[in-house]
Write an enzyme that holds these catalytic residues in place. Structure first.
Site, PDB file in Angstrom:
ATOM      1  N   GLU A 172       0.827  -1.233   0.000  1.00  0.00           N
ATOM      2  CA  GLU A 172       0.000   0.000   0.000  1.00  0.00           C
ATOM      3  C   GLU A 172       0.852   1.269   0.000  1.00  0.00           C
ATOM      4  OE1 GLU A 172      -2.950  -0.273   3.155  1.00  0.00           O
ATOM      5  OE2 GLU A 172      -3.952  -1.923   2.147  1.00  0.00           O
ATOM      6  N   GLU A 291      -5.521  -8.415  -0.123  1.00  0.00           N
ATOM      7  CA  GLU A 291      -6.179  -8.054   1.145  1.00  0.00           C
ATOM      8  C   GLU A 291      -7.649  -7.839   0.856  1.00  0.00           C
ATOM      9  OE1 GLU A 291      -4.630  -5.160   3.935  1.00  0.00           O
ATOM     10  OE2 GLU A 291      -2.574  -5.609   3.284  1.00  0.00           O
TER      11      GLU A 291
END
Ligand code: AHR
Length: 491
Positions: A172, A291
């Site tokens: 991320e 995720e």
């Protein structure tokens, strides 16, 4: 309400990559310490791994586990978790503002993964660190040469390489919360150079570049385009992350979460193909949804947890029946997109937004979401066939024409079985389901259903919400807000 599912076994979406049933263990909260690892626990094995938890993990049939983060990885020195445990440093862990003891690192985790019959999807730190530490880690894990890091592994007691084949280029990196986050161009460049070094060290590995942290990031799409332009020929997959929730208690809209997931997948796949065209490349970049889950229950309680503790109880969402139904439909969406989604990781596995919960020093139990994941992972193996479902629709939130029934069908490799997974999104009507599948008939059926959509499992009531085996002799009726698996056998 009535619905009819038509399955034409000639109409194939794709063979399922088993890594679509992956999960995730991060050094966060009680996932590692008090979760998979607790040497003083009565069920601990000789390495300190809880065998009660291990048994539950094995029942889920998880082929790959992402490790060690997550946000954690962007400040992590992998060397801290190797070699003599008594010499390992305790660190301030900035991502989750906790204390990391480093009692568990890759030396231990690779052994845990073996015992769990799983492979590792290893993330490298592209926050505080970069290409050099990443290629050293690849050498430590996979190196067969007589060189420094491969020798360091041998000195630490591991003659044989760990053989880790799947790697994430950071985590991320677009998120302002990330340690040393980057602009799309900065990340694209470092991902490209790191990828080159990692693949030169071990050409057999596959690499996942970071996509956007979620679909609502302001740079979503621009991020993917720029990153892919910079590193297209050096990577194999781009990641997607997204969490779903029902913070406003609008269950009708919440039950349609998978529609947003489907859109997200199709958008990212389209961008991959756009850059493929732009580059006139023969290579297709596939997707790693590494995720995904439901995450919102613990948001408020986490604000009260003091900083700088070892294994604080962070992100301990307690899941109810409606969460399990949503999770089942998210799995249906991943399967219906398995021509592009080759890897997916339920985030996470133990204690932290997890299907498995533990008491440190005590019991372990399965949350509601454990069951749709377990059945889909066990029975959703083979090839996904395109299904059409004739059913009614409803409107909720900003969405229009949401089909009441969400479904997919998987044919086993020997074609002896077709397994249909179906969710009834209606809050108040059961649905009589009819099948149009030539040569197959229902023979086995399991459902997760119940009147109380907010019912949960706890250590004291671990079987409050569990699947029920249903009769297939009668009509197939899907209860309101239910998740269902129906196995059809070849006649
Ligand atoms: O899974 C919990 C966190 O969610 C991860 O550390 C991070 O990557 C994401 O924001």
């Amino acid at each position: 309400m009535n619905a009819k599912i038509t399955v034409d076994k000639q109409n194939i979406i794709s063979k399922i990559d088993k890594r679509i049933y992956g999960s995730f263990i991060e050094h966060l909260g009680r996932a590692v310490y008090g979760g998979i690892y607790e040497p003083s626990h009565k069920t601990a094995d000789e390495m300190g791994f809880r065998t009660d938890v291990m048994d539950m993990v094995k029942s889920l049939n998880v082929p790959v586990v992402r490790y060690p983060g997550g946000n954690f990885v962007s400040g992590y020195n992998w060397e801290d978790g190797t070699g003599d445990k008594s010499k390992r440093p305790k660190r301030m862990e900035l991502a989750w503002q906790s204390v990391e003891t480093n009692e568990v690192g890759i030396d231990e985790f690779q052994e845990w993964a073996k015992r769990a019959d799983s492979e590792i999807m290893m993330a490298v730190n592209l926050g505080t660190r970069g290409p050099d530490e990443a290629r050293n880690l690849v050498e430590y894990c996979n190196g067969e040469t007589d060189t420094y890091y491969a020798q360091m592994r041998r000195k630490n007691g591991f003659e044989k390489p760990f053989g880790i084949k799947l790697w994430c280029l950071g985590n991320e990196m677009d998120g302002p919360w990330q340690i040393c986050s980057k602009t799309p161009y900065e990340y694209g460049r470092i991902a490209c150079e790191t990828a080159k070094l990692m693949k030169w060290t071990d050409p057999s590995i596959e690499l996942v570049a970071c996509g956007s942290a979620h679909i609502n990031m302001p740079t979503f799409m621009e991020w993917e385009r720029t990153v892919l332009r910079e590193c297209y020929e050096h990577i194999d997959y781009i990641s997607l992350h997204n969490y779903y929730g029902n913070p406003d208690n609008d269950t009708a809209a919440y039950l349609a979460s998978s529609i947003e997931m489907d859109k997200f997948i199709k958008q990212v796949a389209a961008i991959c193909d756009e850059i493929k065209l732009e580059k006139n490349s023969d290579k297709t970049i596939n997707l790693s949804f590494d995720e995904w889950n439901i995450w919102f229950h613990s948001n408020e309680q986490d604000k009260q947890i003091p900083k700088w503790q070892i294994a604080p109880p962070l992100l301990e969402d307690i899941y109810n029946l409606e969460d399990a139904v949503v999770l089942g439909s998210l799995l249906i969406t991943l399967l219906n997109n398995c021509d592009r989604v080759k890897i997916a990781c339920l985030a996470q596995l133990v204690n932290v937004i997890a299907p498995i919960m533990t008491e440190t020093g005590g019991r372990a139990w399965a949350q509601t979401i454990y069951y749709p994941f377990m059945y889909t992972s066990r029975h959703g193996r083979g090839t996904v066939i395109k299904t059409t479902c004739d059913c009614g629709t409803y409107d909720a939130g900003k969405m229009r024409d949401i089909p009441y029934i969400d479904s997919t069908a998987v044919i086993s490799d020997d074609e002896s079985e077709i397994t249909v997974f179906a969710v009834n999104r209606s809050l108040d009507s059961e649905c009589e389901l009819d099948f149009n599948v030539d040569g197959y008939a229902p023979c086995q059926r399991v459902a997760l259903e119940g009147d109380d959509i907010k019912a949960v499992n706890t250590a004291d009531a671990p079987e409050n919400v569990i699947p029920v085996v249903k009769d297939t002799a009668d009509k197939i009726t899907l209860a309101p807000h239910s998740w269902n698996m129906i196995i059809l056998k070849k006649q």
